[in-house]
Design a protein around this motif. Structure first.
Motif, mmCIF file in Angstrom:
data_model
loop_
_atom_site.group_PDB
_atom_site.id
_atom_site.type_symbol
_atom_site.label_atom_id
_atom_site.label_comp_id
_atom_site.label_asym_id
_atom_site.label_seq_id
_atom_site.Cartn_x
_atom_site.Cartn_y
_atom_site.Cartn_z
ATOM 1 N N GLU A 94 38.806 44.028 56.023
ATOM 2 C CA GLU A 94 40.217 43.649 56.010
ATOM 3 C C GLU A 94 40.680 43.251 54.603
ATOM 4 O O GLU A 94 41.816 43.495 54.207
ATOM 5 C CB GLU A 94 40.463 42.498 56.985
ATOM 6 C CG GLU A 94 41.907 42.065 57.049
ATOM 7 C CD GLU A 94 42.117 40.853 57.953
ATOM 8 O OE1 GLU A 94 43.258 40.690 58.416
ATOM 9 O OE2 GLU A 94 41.160 40.079 58.180
ATOM 10 N N ALA A 95 39.780 42.652 53.834
ATOM 11 C CA ALA A 95 40.144 42.154 52.503
ATOM 12 C C ALA A 95 40.079 43.205 51.403
ATOM 13 O O ALA A 95 40.635 42.999 50.321
ATOM 14 C CB ALA A 95 39.236 40.986 52.134
ATOM 15 N N VAL A 96 39.428 44.333 51.645
ATOM 16 C CA VAL A 96 39.212 45.323 50.586
ATOM 17 C C VAL A 96 40.506 45.791 49.920
ATOM 18 O O VAL A 96 40.572 45.835 48.681
ATOM 19 C CB VAL A 96 38.355 46.493 51.099
ATOM 20 C CG1 VAL A 96 38.361 47.665 50.119
ATOM 21 C CG2 VAL A 96 36.922 46.014 51.338
ATOM 22 N N PRO A 97 41.561 46.145 50.654
ATOM 23 C CA PRO A 97 42.785 46.577 49.957
ATOM 24 C C PRO A 97 43.350 45.522 49.002
ATOM 25 O O PRO A 97 43.799 45.855 47.901
ATOM 26 C CB PRO A 97 43.763 46.878 51.098
ATOM 27 C CG PRO A 97 42.881 47.232 52.257
ATOM 28 C CD PRO A 97 41.689 46.310 52.108
ATOM 29 N N SER A 98 43.288 44.253 49.387
ATOM 30 C CA SER A 98 43.798 43.204 48.490
ATOM 31 C C SER A 98 42.889 43.034 47.277
ATOM 32 O O SER A 98 43.363 42.731 46.177
ATOM 33 C CB SER A 98 43.960 41.877 49.242
ATOM 34 O OG SER A 98 42.702 41.354 49.646
ATOM 35 N N LEU A 99 41.599 43.249 47.443
ATOM 36 C CA LEU A 99 40.673 43.197 46.308
ATOM 37 C C LEU A 99 40.944 44.330 45.323
ATOM 38 O O LEU A 99 40.946 44.130 44.108
ATOM 39 C CB LEU A 99 39.229 43.278 46.780
ATOM 40 C CG LEU A 99 38.652 42.035 47.411
ATOM 41 C CD1 LEU A 99 37.274 42.325 47.998
ATOM 42 C CD2 LEU A 99 38.566 40.907 46.417
ATOM 43 N N ILE A 100 41.172 45.510 45.860
ATOM 44 C CA ILE A 100 41.471 46.662 44.995
ATOM 45 C C ILE A 100 42.747 46.402 44.204
ATOM 46 O O ILE A 100 42.814 46.656 43.000
ATOM 47 C CB ILE A 100 41.569 47.955 45.824
ATOM 48 C CG1 ILE A 100 40.179 48.319 46.364
ATOM 49 C CG2 ILE A 100 42.156 49.103 44.986
ATOM 50 C CD1 ILE A 100 40.170 49.433 47.368
ATOM 51 N N ALA A 101 43.756 45.871 44.874
ATOM 52 C CA ALA A 101 45.012 45.551 44.178
ATOM 53 C C ALA A 101 44.762 44.541 43.057
ATOM 54 O O ALA A 101 45.301 44.675 41.959
ATOM 55 C CB ALA A 101 46.043 45.031 45.168
ATOM 56 N N HIS A 102 43.951 43.524 43.334
ATOM 57 C CA HIS A 102 43.641 42.530 42.292
ATOM 58 C C HIS A 102 42.857 43.168 41.150
ATOM 59 O O HIS A 102 43.158 42.905 39.978
ATOM 60 C CB HIS A 102 42.846 41.366 42.877
ATOM 61 C CG HIS A 102 42.372 40.408 41.847
ATOM 62 N ND1 HIS A 102 43.224 39.552 41.186
ATOM 63 C CD2 HIS A 102 41.139 40.196 41.321
ATOM 64 C CE1 HIS A 102 42.548 38.855 40.297
ATOM 65 N NE2 HIS A 102 41.274 39.220 40.356
ATOM 66 N N LEU A 103 41.885 43.993 41.461
ATOM 67 C CA LEU A 103 41.081 44.637 40.420
ATOM 68 C C LEU A 103 41.939 45.495 39.490
ATOM 69 O O LEU A 103 41.666 45.566 38.301
ATOM 70 C CB LEU A 103 39.971 45.477 41.034
ATOM 71 C CG LEU A 103 38.801 44.695 41.603
ATOM 72 C CD1 LEU A 103 37.869 45.613 42.382
ATOM 73 C CD2 LEU A 103 38.050 43.963 40.513
ATOM 74 N N LYS A 104 42.956 46.098 40.033
ATOM 75 C CA LYS A 104 43.850 46.912 39.199
ATOM 76 C C LYS A 104 44.565 46.060 38.158
ATOM 77 O O LYS A 104 44.974 46.572 37.119
ATOM 78 C CB LYS A 104 44.869 47.650 40.073
ATOM 79 C CG LYS A 104 44.251 48.792 40.843
ATOM 80 C CD LYS A 104 45.282 49.487 41.714
ATOM 81 C CE LYS A 104 44.657 50.646 42.467
ATOM 82 N NZ LYS A 104 45.650 51.309 43.342
ATOM 83 N N THR A 105 44.712 44.771 38.428
ATOM 84 C CA THR A 105 45.366 43.889 37.443
ATOM 85 C C THR A 105 44.364 43.328 36.430
ATOM 86 O O THR A 105 44.759 42.840 35.380
ATOM 87 C CB THR A 105 46.082 42.700 38.129
ATOM 88 O OG1 THR A 105 45.103 41.818 38.694
ATOM 89 C CG2 THR A 105 47.049 43.190 39.191
ATOM 90 N N VAL A 106 43.066 43.383 36.765
ATOM 91 C CA VAL A 106 42.029 42.800 35.911
ATOM 92 C C VAL A 106 41.366 43.832 35.016
ATOM 93 O O VAL A 106 41.116 43.587 33.853
ATOM 94 C CB VAL A 106 40.956 42.105 36.789
ATOM 95 C CG1 VAL A 106 39.816 41.592 35.950
ATOM 96 C CG2 VAL A 106 41.558 40.979 37.589
ATOM 97 N N VAL A 107 41.054 44.983 35.584
ATOM 98 C CA VAL A 107 40.353 46.039 34.853
ATOM 99 C C VAL A 107 41.333 47.095 34.411
ATOM 100 O O VAL A 107 42.042 47.669 35.211
ATOM 101 C CB VAL A 107 39.253 46.672 35.750
ATOM 102 C CG1 VAL A 107 38.523 47.772 34.997
ATOM 103 C CG2 VAL A 107 38.294 45.620 36.246
ATOM 104 N N ARG A 108 41.379 47.309 33.124
ATOM 105 C CA ARG A 108 42.305 48.312 32.596
ATOM 106 C C ARG A 108 41.569 49.279 31.723
ATOM 107 O O ARG A 108 40.696 49.065 31.050
ATOM 108 C CB ARG A 108 43.406 47.639 31.805
ATOM 109 C CG ARG A 108 44.210 46.726 32.712
ATOM 110 C CD ARG A 108 45.477 46.266 32.013
ATOM 111 N NE ARG A 108 46.112 45.234 32.780
ATOM 112 C CZ ARG A 108 47.034 45.471 33.704
ATOM 113 N NH1 ARG A 108 47.413 46.676 33.957
ATOM 114 N NH2 ARG A 108 47.578 44.481 34.343
#
Length: 108
Positions: A94-108
């Motif tokens: 359930e949490a994976v989509p929110s983690l992916i969204a957060h990772l997109k803001t951290v890893v560039r």
């Protein structure tokens, strides 16, 4: 460390084979090198934060990015029945989509 059968079975039910995976003890060096550290509970997070000084910036709960209404902690199924491992799996999924969204803001 060999994974418990319940973990392997719970993930195999959704098409993930981790039977060859071996867990490792967390080390301060791993923490210093990590971009993101995900914990299941506040207790896990506290233990991680006590392992290294200074505390890494990227220590979060696995479900932290789901939003205010969601339960932030994931119960630790260790030693429990298969149903507990399946519930943990589902909470993580359930949490994976929110983690992916957060990772997109951290890893560039």
């Amino acid at each position: 460390m060999i994974l418990k059968d319940q973990i392997v079975t719970a993930l195999r039910k959704v098409g993930i084979d981790i039977s060859g995976h071996r867990s490792r003890a967390l080390t301060p060096e791993m923490l210093r090198e990590a971009t993101l550290i995900l914990c299941m509970t506040e207790t896990h997070r506290m233990l991680v934060q006590l392992m290294v000084d200074p505390v890494p910036d990227g220590v979060h709960l696995f479900r932290e990015f789901l939003g205010d209404a969601a339960a932030r902690e994931i119960g630790d199924p260790f030693g429990g029945p298969l149903k507990a491992y399946e519930a943990t799996r589902d909470e993580m999924v359930e949490a994976v989509p929110s983690l992916i969204a957060h990772l997109k803001t951290v890893v560039r």
